[in-house]
Design an enzyme around this catalytic site. Structure first.
Site, PDB file in Angstrom:
ATOM      1  CB  SER A 124       1.381  10.374  -0.711  1.00 27.23           C
ATOM      2  OG  SER A 124       2.472   9.400  -0.875  1.00 27.23           O
ATOM      3  CG  HIS A 145      -2.699  12.435   0.010  1.00 23.94           C
ATOM      4  ND1 HIS A 145      -1.778  13.425  -0.118  1.00 23.94           N
ATOM      5  CD2 HIS A 145      -1.995  11.670   0.638  1.00 23.94           C
ATOM      6  CE1 HIS A 145      -0.622  13.264   0.659  1.00 23.94           C
ATOM      7  NE2 HIS A 145      -0.645  11.976   1.055  1.00 23.94           N
ATOM      8  CD  GLU A 157      -3.034  17.049  -1.238  1.00 21.94           C
ATOM      9  OE1 GLU A 157      -2.681  18.218  -1.814  1.00 21.94           O
ATOM     10  OE2 GLU A 157      -2.350  16.146  -0.986  1.00 21.94           O
ATOM     11  CG  ASN A 195       3.046  15.495   0.151  1.00 23.65           C
ATOM     12  OD1 ASN A 195       3.105  15.799   1.450  1.00 23.65           O
ATOM     13  ND2 ASN A 195       2.689  14.350   0.064  1.00 23.65           N
TER      14      ASN A 195
END
Length: 528
Positions: A124, A145, A157, A195
């Site tokens: 991540s 991810h 992702e 993120n």
């Protein structure tokens, strides 16, 4: 030409922690036989028990049948020897976020798996390219991810590293879709797409707290009631772990060589140094040692009580239009700037985000409410004005922020706050700042998304899908920009930048002059 994806009929997962067990459970329910490996027999036993219990709970709650749960269990194989992964079509590593550890695991996978096996990392925060460096056949390495908890979160992702081939990218996307996830394709970079675009939620809240614009409790409540977030930024940081959140912030800062938008907060560092790591330690920004950390949010008042009183609401854009609609519903007579239908005007509301609406011949009105986007109340220098702020969609908001200075006429404050109460808003008094609390957080969410889209990290559609499905935001940054108006967002950013002189608040190039972020899908990352 679209690349053909390889079918994954047998999956390997390296790492039996929370993420590895979650990925395995999801694959089992999708009908994929899965081999879960870990050097710790205890970790494997715990993961197997966790998966079995989760399958049983899902059957009890009707998410799938008991037969489906039983069949899923038979598809799981656990092993401490990584050689058990020989023959899988794809292998996903899900070990802790340490680069050397991931490289060691990937070297093992490359050794035991076939040369055509898709190798995926669930990292991540590390670059996929860095994890794949030095491996044979790096074109088969890709990022996948997942978000925690994997069985419940509907997003994954897919990230192409520097050497990822088109077949690996297509195969990873197909695997994500087979697992029932919405797939977003992101560029290999700091925080990938989701993120990265979510960083301002906690980051800007920390700046607001540092500047004492509002308290921890106020900021969390404003985000929940004004913005519709499930929890406020400080509650979220406590849930993630302040130590983990700080580590991520410092990673962003290092990898970006000091990007001002991602500067870590000394307030958070101080709490971490004191051992206040959030829920897991019993205290973080909030204290959890005595049970519930906050009371339930108050219900806003029921709209109604305008009683035909005349108000002037000036300005253009979604917020001004939304206020006019709510005022009419609450029983106010809403006048335009040029209306002279009433001599006794109860309140003038300047709701234009781009400039102050000069009320011309309405100077006799004793009270004004000023939207603090392109100005602060202090800069307006109007003692008869009370500041306010909210973002769209106005019809869904339950809270409005207000502000007053020591010399603000108390009558103006009383009329402004009574007006918003009649419209059905809970009123929260905060400090004087452009965008106040929620406006600043939303503006920075939109701004970060605009930077990411403009840099080709992902598409506008994927930004919104990622933040809603991966982070549980009530809407994505692109939707925020549409509901609030880009002129409104630009006004907040410009005023913050002018007041503070910080590059942290510089406007993303894509926002300058744009009519809509959604129109810029040509910046989407669709392939390497």
């Amino acid at each position: 030409m679209a690349q053909t994806a390889r079918s994954v009929d047998r999956l390997g997962v390296a790492g039996a922690g929370t993420m590895g067990a979650g990925i395995a459970q999801t694959a089992l329910l999708a009908g994929i036989p899965t081999v879960l490996t870990d050097p710790s027999a205890d970790a494997l036993a715990h993961a197997e028990a966790t998966v079995s219990a989760a399958l049983a709970r899902g059957a009890e709650r009707g998410r799938w049948s008991t037969a489906d749960a039983d069949a899923a269990r038979t598809r799981l194989t656990c092993a401490t020897d990584p050689a058990a992964l020989a023959g899988v079509d794809a292998a996903i590593e899900a070990v802790p976020e340490r680069l050397e550890l991931k490289r060691t695991v990937f070297a093992q996978l490359a050794d035991v798996c076939g040369p055509a096996t898709l190798l995926a990392t669930n990292t991540s925060s590390l670059l996929v390219s860095a994890v794949a460096a030095g491996l044979p056949a790096p074109e088969r390495v890709v990022g996948l991810h997942f978000f925690n908890p994997v069985p419940l979160m509907r997003l994954v992702e897919v990230i192409a590293g520097a050497d990822t081939g088109p077949e690996a990218l297509a195969s990873a996307r197909a695997l994500g879709e087979r697992l029932g996830k919405r797939v977003v394709v992101a560029q290999d970079g700091i925080g990938f797409l989701v993120n990265r675009c979510g960083r301002p939620f906690v980051g800007e809240a920390l700046r607001l707290l540092q500047e004492r614009v509002a308290t921890i409790e106020q900021i969390d409540r404003i985000c929940r009631m004004g913005g519709g977030f499930r929890m406020g930024p400080f509650e979220l940081a406590d849930l993630i772990g302040l130590d983990v959140n700080l580590e991520i912030a410092e990673s962003f800062w290092r990898q970006s060589y000091g990007e001002p938008r991602w500067k870590p907060s000394p307030l958070q560092a101080r709490l971490v140094a004191a051992g206040r790591h959030g829920r897991k330690s019993g205290a973080g920004f909030h204290d959890y040692r005595d049970g519930a950390h906050r009371p339930a949010d108050p219900e806003p008042p029921a709209p109604g009580g305008g009683d035909g009183r005349s108000v002037v609401i000036g300005g253009a854009g979604p917020v001004a239009d939304g206020l006019r609609a709510r005022a009419r519903t609450a029983g106010f007579a809403v006048l335009g700037l040029n209306d002279r239908g009433a001599d006794d005007i109860h309140l003038c509301v300047d709701a234009d985000p781009r400039r102050r609406t000069w009320f011309g011949g309405l100077g006799h009105v004793p009270a004004r409410a000023l939207l603090c986007a392109s100005t602060t109340l202090r800069a307006a220098r109007d003692v008869r004005a009370c500041g306010f702020h909210l973002v769209g969609p106005v019809d869904q908001a339950r809270l409005v922020e207000t502000t007053a200075l020591p010399d603000t006429d108390p009558a103006a404050v009383a009329r402004t706050e009574e007006f918003f109460g009649v419209l059905g808003f809970h009123v929260e008094r905060v400090g004087d700042a452009p965008g106040m609390v929620l406006g600043r957080i939303v503006a920075q969410l939109v701004n970060e998304a605009a930077f990411a889209i403009g840099e080709g990290v992902g598409s506008a559609a994927d930004v919104d899908a990622g933040t809603t499905l991966g982070l549980n935001h009530p809407r994505g940054p692109v939707a925020w920009s549409e509901q609030t108006g880009l002129a409104h967002v630009r006004a907040i950013l410009r005023t913050l930048h002018d007041e503070r002189g910080e590059e942290r608040y510089r406007t993303a190039p894509l926002l300058l002059g744009a009519e809509s972020l959604a129109a810029h899908t040509r910046f989407a990352t669709t392939s390497r």
